[in-house]
Write an enzyme that holds these catalytic residues in place. Structure first.
Site, PDB file in Angstrom:
ATOM      1  N   HIS A 105       3.464   3.214  -8.785  1.00 48.91           N
ATOM      2  CA  HIS A 105       3.249   1.800  -9.083  1.00 48.91           C
ATOM      3  C   HIS A 105       4.485   1.177  -9.731  1.00 48.91           C
ATOM      4  O   HIS A 105       4.853   0.040  -9.423  1.00 48.91           O
ATOM      5  CB  HIS A 105       2.040   1.632  -9.998  1.00 48.91           C
ATOM      6  CG  HIS A 105       0.735   2.029  -9.377  1.00 48.91           C
ATOM      7  ND1 HIS A 105       0.370   1.613  -8.111  1.00 48.91           N
ATOM      8  CD2 HIS A 105      -0.291   2.804  -9.830  1.00 48.91           C
ATOM      9  CE1 HIS A 105      -0.830   2.110  -7.810  1.00 48.91           C
ATOM     10  NE2 HIS A 105      -1.239   2.830  -8.832  1.00 48.91           N
ATOM     11  N   LEU A 122      12.540 -19.417  -3.211  1.00 41.84           N
ATOM     12  CA  LEU A 122      11.398 -18.719  -2.617  1.00 41.84           C
ATOM     13  C   LEU A 122      10.103 -19.080  -3.332  1.00 41.84           C
ATOM     14  O   LEU A 122      10.026 -19.075  -4.554  1.00 41.84           O
ATOM     15  CB  LEU A 122      11.618 -17.211  -2.699  1.00 41.84           C
ATOM     16  CG  LEU A 122      10.490 -16.323  -2.147  1.00 41.84           C
ATOM     17  CD1 LEU A 122      10.409 -16.434  -0.630  1.00 41.84           C
ATOM     18  CD2 LEU A 122      10.690 -14.867  -2.573  1.00 41.84           C
ATOM     19  N   ASP A 125       0.836  -1.202   0.000  1.00 46.94           N
ATOM     20  CA  ASP A 125       0.000   0.000   0.000  1.00 46.94           C
ATOM     21  C   ASP A 125       0.873   1.255   0.000  1.00 46.94           C
ATOM     22  O   ASP A 125       1.979   1.261   0.542  1.00 46.94           O
ATOM     23  CB  ASP A 125      -0.888  -0.007   1.247  1.00 46.94           C
ATOM     24  CG  ASP A 125      -2.079   0.919   1.108  1.00 46.94           C
ATOM     25  OD1 ASP A 125      -2.323   1.431  -0.004  1.00 46.94           O
ATOM     26  OD2 ASP A 125      -2.774   1.142   2.123  1.00 46.94           O
TER      27      ASP A 125
END
Length: 237
Positions: free
Chosen positions: A29, A123, A12
């Protein structure tokens, strides 16, 4: 230090961070996507095995047409970058959410990203795209009901484990720690089932400025919590 096995993050503050720099929201973004590459590497280095991030929610379609269009363009670019990142770092990528609302070319790219990284052993990186937990649960119930009608499962067989098997996150352990950046303190329809026993960490730092040091602060917070399951205290290593 006890490192959480699975960390979920609500990314956020991209737009607010960009505005604070005198830049358009889309710049935030882009920088946020770039930061995600760094945090993926940091997470694995620290010892985190699963990282799940909230990139685009089912509610994000309500944003302006211009911003949604820019995000779709960014996702197309990021998918290619993520494919390279996965190959370089032995990272397994999985998309959760409902991709059916995306354009065919983006759906195809996401499918290729998953397929190309499915055998990687580093990962485990989950990307939530067009994801909403209520939507996920609704889709799961529909599939479960269909299977029950067709005799694949019986009502008495339904358990928490079985429900979990119908969710987008089937086969992935529930998050131990949820981080939300940029100061908001709500879940925003994110992993409502999976976060039942997670610790929540909220930081005012916007996502583009979130770095390894901030991630370590969240893990230190996690280590300071007294984890209890069914009345039994979780041992800390």
């Amino acid at each position: 230090m006890n490192i959480p096995q699975h960390v979920a993050i609500i990314l956020d503050g991209n737009g607010r961070w960009a505005k604070s720099k005198g830049m358009p929201r889309n710049y935030g973004h882009v920088r946020g996507a770039k930061n995600l590459e760094t945090i993926c590497r940091d997470a694995w280095t620290i010892g985190i095995k699963y990282l799940t991030v909230y990139l685009f929610s089912t509610e994000n379609w309500k944003r302006s047409e211009e911003e949604v269009g820019a995000l779709m363009k960014l996702f197309r670019s990021y998918t290619k970058t993520c494919m390279q990142l996965a190959a370089e770092n032995n990272m397994k990528v999985r998309v959760i959410g409902d991709p059916s609302a995306f354009a065919p070319d983006l759906r195809e790219s996401l499918a290729k990203l998953e397929e190309s990284s499915k055998d990687n052993t580093g990962l485990n990186f989950q990307i939530a795209l067009n994801y909403g937990s209520r939507d996920e649960l609704t889709r799961a119930v529909r599939r479960m009901t269909k299977d029950a009608v067709e005799g694949v499962i019986r009502p008495e067989e339904i358990s928490e484990q079985l429900i979990g098997d119908y969710l987008d996150t089937a086969g992935i352990p529930d998050p131990d720690l949820m981080i939300r950046t940029s100061g908001e303190q709500r879940l925003s329809n994110y992993l409502l089932w999976q976060l039942a026993y997670a610790e929540f960490y909220f930081t005012p730092v916007p996502w583009p400025a979130f770095d390894k040091a901030e991630l370590m602060k969240a893990i230190e917070f996690y280590n300071g919590r007294e984890r209890r399951f069914g009345g039994l205290k979780e041992e800390k290593s």
